[in-house]
Design a protein around this motif. Sequence first.
Motif, PDB file in Angstrom:
ATOM      1  N   UNK A   9       2.578  -5.300  -2.927  1.00 55.07           N
ATOM      2  CA  UNK A   9       1.680  -4.563  -1.876  1.00 55.07           C
ATOM      3  C   UNK A   9       2.051  -4.803  -0.410  1.00 55.07           C
ATOM      4  N   UNK A  10       2.391  -6.156  -0.175  1.00 54.80           N
ATOM      5  CA  UNK A  10       2.960  -6.447   0.965  1.00 54.80           C
ATOM      6  C   UNK A  10       4.112  -5.753   1.442  1.00 54.80           C
ATOM      7  N   UNK A  11       4.935  -5.747   0.710  1.00 53.34           N
ATOM      8  CA  UNK A  11       6.289  -4.894   0.645  1.00 53.34           C
ATOM      9  C   UNK A  11       5.609  -3.500   0.908  1.00 53.34           C
ATOM     10  N   UNK A  12       4.791  -2.908   0.380  1.00 51.31           N
ATOM     11  CA  UNK A  12       4.414  -1.422   0.552  1.00 51.31           C
ATOM     12  C   UNK A  12       3.855  -1.110   1.857  1.00 51.31           C
ATOM     13  N   UNK A  13       2.895  -2.234   2.170  1.00 47.95           N
ATOM     14  CA  UNK A  13       2.317  -1.996   3.549  1.00 47.95           C
ATOM     15  C   UNK A  13       3.247  -2.212   4.777  1.00 47.95           C
ATOM     16  N   UNK A  14       4.284  -3.060   4.483  1.00 44.36           N
ATOM     17  CA  UNK A  14       5.479  -3.165   5.509  1.00 44.36           C
ATOM     18  C   UNK A  14       6.196  -1.728   5.605  1.00 44.36           C
ATOM     19  N   UNK A  29       5.244   1.232   4.816  1.00 46.17           N
ATOM     20  CA  UNK A  29       4.380   2.364   5.080  1.00 46.17           C
ATOM     21  C   UNK A  29       3.319   2.138   6.297  1.00 46.17           C
ATOM     22  N   UNK A  30       3.621   1.377   7.085  1.00 46.27           N
ATOM     23  CA  UNK A  30       2.773   1.283   8.340  1.00 46.27           C
ATOM     24  C   UNK A  30       2.419   2.348   9.060  1.00 46.27           C
ATOM     25  N   UNK A  31       3.531   3.253   9.229  1.00 49.59           N
ATOM     26  CA  UNK A  31       3.081   4.576  10.128  1.00 49.59           C
ATOM     27  C   UNK A  31       2.031   5.316   9.189  1.00 49.59           C
ATOM     28  N   UNK A  32       2.297   5.462   7.899  1.00 43.38           N
ATOM     29  CA  UNK A  32       1.487   6.181   6.991  1.00 43.38           C
ATOM     30  C   UNK A  32       0.200   5.646   7.244  1.00 43.38           C
ATOM     31  N   UNK A  33      -0.025   4.338   7.131  1.00 40.99           N
ATOM     32  CA  UNK A  33      -1.375   3.549   7.195  1.00 40.99           C
ATOM     33  C   UNK A  33      -2.182   3.870   8.366  1.00 40.99           C
ATOM     34  N   UNK A  34      -1.401   3.661   9.660  1.00 40.52           N
ATOM     35  CA  UNK A  34      -1.941   4.082  10.821  1.00 40.52           C
ATOM     36  C   UNK A  34      -2.339   5.714  10.902  1.00 40.52           C
ATOM     37  N   UNK A  35      -1.442   6.661  10.372  1.00 42.86           N
ATOM     38  CA  UNK A  35      -1.874   7.866  10.387  1.00 42.86           C
ATOM     39  C   UNK A  35      -3.251   8.274   9.671  1.00 42.86           C
ATOM     40  N   UNK A  36      -3.338   7.660   8.501  1.00 42.62           N
ATOM     41  CA  UNK A  36      -4.330   7.803   7.613  1.00 42.62           C
ATOM     42  C   UNK A  36      -5.528   7.311   8.239  1.00 42.62           C
ATOM     43  N   UNK A  37      -5.489   6.089   8.941  1.00 44.81           N
ATOM     44  CA  UNK A  37      -6.631   5.234   9.615  1.00 44.81           C
ATOM     45  C   UNK A  37      -7.300   6.341  10.749  1.00 44.81           C
ATOM     46  N   UNK A  38      -6.380   6.651  11.507  1.00 47.00           N
ATOM     47  CA  UNK A  38      -6.786   7.671  12.522  1.00 47.00           C
ATOM     48  C   UNK A  38      -7.517   9.077  11.957  1.00 47.00           C
ATOM     49  N   UNK A  39      -6.756   9.431  10.990  1.00 47.33           N
ATOM     50  CA  UNK A  39      -7.352  10.840  10.398  1.00 47.33           C
ATOM     51  C   UNK A  39      -8.750  10.627   9.755  1.00 47.33           C
ATOM     52  N   UNK A  91      -7.357  -7.760   4.885  1.00 48.55           N
ATOM     53  CA  UNK A  91      -7.038  -8.621   6.055  1.00 48.55           C
ATOM     54  C   UNK A  91      -5.576  -8.510   6.637  1.00 48.55           C
ATOM     55  N   UNK A  92      -4.812  -8.539   5.274  1.00 43.79           N
ATOM     56  CA  UNK A  92      -3.423  -8.524   5.642  1.00 43.79           C
ATOM     57  C   UNK A  92      -2.883  -7.084   6.451  1.00 43.79           C
ATOM     58  N   UNK A  93      -3.402  -6.007   5.902  1.00 44.60           N
ATOM     59  CA  UNK A  93      -3.333  -4.827   6.286  1.00 44.60           C
ATOM     60  C   UNK A  93      -3.742  -4.563   7.869  1.00 44.60           C
ATOM     61  N   UNK A  94      -4.976  -4.903   8.083  1.00 44.21           N
ATOM     62  CA  UNK A  94      -5.688  -4.797   9.398  1.00 44.21           C
ATOM     63  C   UNK A  94      -4.739  -5.671  10.556  1.00 44.21           C
ATOM     64  N   UNK A  95      -4.034  -6.676  10.090  1.00 51.27           N
ATOM     65  CA  UNK A  95      -3.388  -7.371  11.193  1.00 51.27           C
ATOM     66  C   UNK A  95      -1.959  -6.703  11.302  1.00 51.27           C
ATOM     67  N   UNK A  96      -1.801  -5.855  11.092  1.00 46.65           N
ATOM     68  CA  UNK A  96      -0.065  -5.353  10.961  1.00 46.65           C
ATOM     69  C   UNK A  96       0.428  -5.522  12.590  1.00 46.65           C
ATOM     70  N   UNK A  97      -0.417  -5.616  13.387  1.00 51.62           N
ATOM     71  CA  UNK A  97       0.335  -5.592  14.821  1.00 51.62           C
ATOM     72  C   UNK A  97       0.731  -6.951  15.324  1.00 51.62           C
ATOM     73  N   UNK A  98       0.372  -7.950  14.233  1.00 57.12           N
ATOM     74  CA  UNK A  98       0.826  -9.410  14.849  1.00 57.12           C
ATOM     75  C   UNK A  98       2.382  -9.336  14.836  1.00 57.12           C
ATOM     76  N   UNK A  99       2.861 -10.156  15.952  1.00 58.33           N
ATOM     77  CA  UNK A  99       4.372 -10.487  15.994  1.00 58.33           C
ATOM     78  C   UNK A  99       4.967 -10.830  14.601  1.00 58.33           C
ATOM     79  N   UNK A 100       4.510 -11.821  14.054  1.00 58.73           N
ATOM     80  CA  UNK A 100       5.324 -12.313  12.892  1.00 58.73           C
ATOM     81  C   UNK A 100       4.401 -11.791  11.349  1.00 58.73           C
TER      82      UNK A 100
END
Length: 192
Positions: free
Chosen positions: A96-101, A103-113, A160-169
């Motif tokens: 799931x972490x690999x998937x989130x990593x 597909x970050x652009x997809x996740x942001x797109x869906x969250x916006x829509x 929580x992991x998905x929501x924190x995607x903009x953290x530097x590390x």
Amino acid sequence: MTADKPLRADAQRKREALLATARKVAAAGEFFDLRFDDFASLAGVGTGTLYRHFPTREALAEAVYRGEVATLCDRARHLQATRPAAEALATFLRGMVDHMDTHQGLARTLATLWADHSSALAEGSQALEQAVTDLVAAAVKAGTVRDDVDAGAVMMALHGIGAAYDRPRWRAEADDVITLVLDGLRRPRSEG
């Protein structure tokens, strides 16, 4: 378009081409940069085909999301059927972490829509939670995971992991959180 009637092979290929294009564009973070009709030309189909399958940008995004959820749920079932329970759970969560990593652009797109909370988003979340519930239950039954923590806590950690995607590390920290979750779920060895 109704789900009752199966698509002809050529129509199914065109639909899949549209979905593949939408996934690629969303992953690149460009879903809103294109006119909706541009998805058709990028997929190599006519605009009539686009509108026949997906009358709106939101319908296209929803179909992409449903496909992603189905893939993740299929992966959970496959792991549960082919690996020991604890390994299946750990592999799925790390995946799931690999998937989130990836597909970050997809996740942001869906969250916006779906800022207004789409029913498709709720259905997808329920399907993923059920997949995690099944993996946790199998590990509890196998005696490798504690029986006093439910899948809801695991899902909360994933959210929580998905929501924190903009953290530097983000990636390293996400992997650390999964390690903490897995360590916390592990059934303590009884002292002899």
